[in-house]
Design a protein around this motif. Structure first.
Motif, short mmCIF file in Angstrom:
data_model
loop_
_atom_site.label_atom_id
_atom_site.label_comp_id
_atom_site.label_asym_id
_atom_site.label_seq_id
_atom_site.Cartn_x
_atom_site.Cartn_y
_atom_site.Cartn_z
N ILE A 53 0.83 -1.21 0.00
CA ILE A 53 0.00 0.00 0.00
C ILE A 53 0.86 1.26 0.00
N SER A 54 1.96 1.25 0.77
CA SER A 54 2.82 2.44 0.82
C SER A 54 3.44 2.75 -0.54
N VAL A 55 3.73 1.70 -1.31
CA VAL A 55 4.29 1.93 -2.65
C VAL A 55 3.20 2.38 -3.62
N LEU A 56 2.02 1.80 -3.52
CA LEU A 56 0.93 2.18 -4.43
C LEU A 56 0.54 3.64 -4.25
N LEU A 57 0.57 4.14 -3.02
CA LEU A 57 0.20 5.54 -2.78
C LEU A 57 1.17 6.50 -3.44
N SER A 58 2.40 6.05 -3.70
CA SER A 58 3.38 6.93 -4.33
C SER A 58 3.01 7.29 -5.75
N TYR A 59 2.20 6.46 -6.40
CA TYR A 59 1.82 6.72 -7.79
C TYR A 59 0.84 7.90 -7.91
N LEU A 60 0.30 8.38 -6.79
CA LEU A 60 -0.65 9.49 -6.86
C LEU A 60 -0.02 10.77 -7.39
N VAL A 61 1.28 10.97 -7.14
CA VAL A 61 1.92 12.24 -7.49
C VAL A 61 2.84 12.11 -8.70
N ILE A 62 2.81 10.98 -9.39
CA ILE A 62 3.68 10.79 -10.57
C ILE A 62 2.95 11.28 -11.81
N PRO A 63 3.48 12.27 -12.52
CA PRO A 63 2.84 12.75 -13.75
C PRO A 63 3.31 11.96 -14.97
N PHE A 64 2.39 11.39 -15.71
CA PHE A 64 2.72 10.70 -16.95
C PHE A 64 2.55 11.64 -18.15
N GLY A 65 2.00 12.83 -17.91
CA GLY A 65 1.81 13.85 -18.93
C GLY A 65 1.43 15.15 -18.24
N TYR A 66 1.16 16.19 -19.04
CA TYR A 66 0.87 17.49 -18.45
C TYR A 66 -0.36 17.46 -17.56
N ARG A 67 -1.38 16.76 -17.96
CA ARG A 67 -2.60 16.66 -17.17
C ARG A 67 -2.85 15.23 -16.67
N LEU A 68 -1.87 14.38 -16.81
CA LEU A 68 -2.02 12.97 -16.44
C LEU A 68 -1.38 12.73 -15.08
N LEU A 82 0.30 17.96 -6.16
CA LEU A 82 0.48 18.62 -4.87
C LEU A 82 1.77 19.41 -4.84
N GLY A 83 1.78 20.47 -4.03
CA GLY A 83 2.99 21.27 -3.88
C GLY A 83 4.10 20.54 -3.15
N ILE A 84 3.75 19.50 -2.41
CA ILE A 84 4.75 18.70 -1.69
C ILE A 84 4.88 17.33 -2.33
N GLY A 85 4.67 17.24 -3.63
CA GLY A 85 4.56 15.96 -4.31
C GLY A 85 5.74 15.03 -4.07
N SER A 130 7.63 21.67 -4.48
CA SER A 130 8.21 20.43 -4.99
C SER A 130 7.18 19.68 -5.81
N SER A 131 6.32 20.41 -6.51
CA SER A 131 5.33 19.78 -7.38
C SER A 131 6.04 19.06 -8.51
N THR A 132 5.65 17.82 -8.77
CA THR A 132 6.29 17.05 -9.83
C THR A 132 6.03 17.66 -11.21
N VAL A 133 4.85 18.22 -11.41
CA VAL A 133 4.54 18.85 -12.70
C VAL A 133 5.40 20.09 -12.91
N ASP A 134 5.58 20.91 -11.87
CA ASP A 134 6.41 22.11 -11.98
C ASP A 134 7.87 21.75 -12.24
N ILE A 135 8.33 20.67 -11.62
CA ILE A 135 9.72 20.26 -11.83
C ILE A 135 9.95 19.84 -13.29
N VAL A 136 8.99 19.14 -13.87
CA VAL A 136 9.11 18.74 -15.27
C VAL A 136 9.04 19.95 -16.18
N GLU A 137 8.12 20.87 -15.91
CA GLU A 137 7.98 22.06 -16.75
C GLU A 137 9.23 22.94 -16.69
N ALA A 138 9.90 22.97 -15.54
CA ALA A 138 11.10 23.78 -15.41
C ALA A 138 12.25 23.24 -16.26
#
Length: 377
Positions: free
Chosen positions: A106-121, A126-129, A203-211
């Protein structure tokens, strides 16, 4: 009997709003189920790739009878584990023994909540992703320790203690590497000093990718943070308990470590958690250092070259997912080849590497990143 029309309208509006809430709740389940299906397929592909690559390195055939090219071998192994008898230790703590594998998965599955596979995917931008992933992943060793203690077996308990010590030793350098990227992102955005304990640190994952998408692949953090990339790579392998860092389940010393007393579906959960964690680490390497779903050559953006920006919808999302997974599986290839290249370390060498080498290097990288960003302001 007189019925007030305003009351009827109020009742109808309430029932309609309740209906839409139920529909919205059902719609929200669809992305989660889709993500679980993708994760399951990804784990099956990893198992097949590891067997094929391992066979190629060792110059043997590998799986070939279960389906074309042996692609059904992982499904056959999973089915076999599901049908096996679930044995329980007679003198162990049954509650801890049964709950431990579930906590690890369960702890590993919850990590997938903040992984972006695309811009809106992404399920939760979260800001603390990234730091949420680190916090959640630190729960997994607790499940391993519970499993080792509940087994009432000295080999299992030693494996659980090793898992906890290894996780603590390598989470600190990994966190410092992530902090270096977040500080660089925030200072570059606001042109001001942001302290590590500041609530504005993003530390948003989407912002890190966009940067990382401004200068094509030259803008990847791989080139901006080469020291942090190497430390993160080593720490990720240690967190996944992959060779040469698989001390918690070293078969020459501990039989099978914390998995010694497990069989059937509970053993399958440990097996699943291991590959899920490997896939999570690969995806975060992609997001933090390899530009995520972005792939473009400087001055020749790939999306504009193939007119992907004009192909909105499912095709554009498919391209984003393909690029993200291609980069992630590149890291998987490195981890698989490392397994058959380097020998297993001793436990003292493992802890010395984490505390005496990676921790000072990651601290120096954090100070170097902060000072360079302050000088450039």
């Amino acid at each position: 009997m007189i019925i007030d029309t305003t009351e009827v309208q109020t009742i109808n509006s309430f029932s309609t709003s309740g209906f839409f809430k139920e529909v919205y709740g059902l719609i929200w389940i669809i992305p989660i189920l889709t993500l679980i299906l993708e994760i399951t397929i990804g784990v099956l592909v990893i198992v097949w790739l590891e067997r094929e690559i391992s066979a190629a390195i060792q110059q043997r055939i590998g799986p070939e009878n279960a389906g074309p090219l042996g692609i059904l071998q992982a499904i056959a192994d999973g089915t076999k584990l599901l049908l096996k008898e679930d044995l329980l230790p007679s003198r162990g703590d049954i509650r801890l023994f049964s709950v431990g594998p579930s906590i690890a998965v369960i702890s590993v599955l919850l990590s997938y909540l903040v992984i972006p596979f695309g811009y809106r995917l992404v399920l939760a931008d979260l800001g603390i992703g990234v730091f949420l992933w680190i916090a959640i992943s630190s729960i997994a060793p607790i499940g391993l320790l519970m499993s080792g203690y509940g087994s009432n077996n000295k080999y299992s308990f030693s494996g659980g203690l090793r898992a906890a010590a290894q996780s603590i030793s390598y989470e600190i350098p990994l966190t410092l590497c992530v902090l270096s990227i977040s500080l660089r992102l925030e200072i570059g955005r606001n042109d001001q000093v942001v302290l590590p304990y500041d609530s504005d640190l993003d530390s948003s994952t989407v912002d890190i990718v966009e940067a990382q998408s401004k200068y094509g692949f030259w803008g990847w953090n791989l080139w901006r943070q080469p020291i942090g990339f190497l430390v993160f790579l080593i720490s990720s392998l240690a967190e996944c308990e992959r060779l040469p860092f698989d001390l918690p389940e070293a078969e020459e010393e501990l039989v099978a470590g914390y998995q010694t007393e497990y069989s059937g579906i509970k053993y399958a959960l440990f097996y699943l958690a291991s590959y899920l964690n490997l896939l999570v680490s690969s995806l975060f390497v992609t997001v933090l250092y390899l530009g995520g779903w972005n792939f473009s050559i400087p001055y020749i953006p790939i999306p504009e070259l193939f007119r992907i920006n004009q192909m909105a919808g499912i095709f554009g999302m498919t391209i984003d997912i393909f690029i993200t997974l291609a980069k992630a599986y590149l890291f998987l290839f490195i981890s698989i080849t490392t397994r058959w290249t380097l020998p297993r370390m001793r436990i003292d060498q493992l802890l010395n590497l984490g505390w005496k080498f990676l921790l000072p290097i990651s601290l120096g990288n954090l100070l170097l990143t902060t000072s360079s960003q302050l000088v450039s302001l």
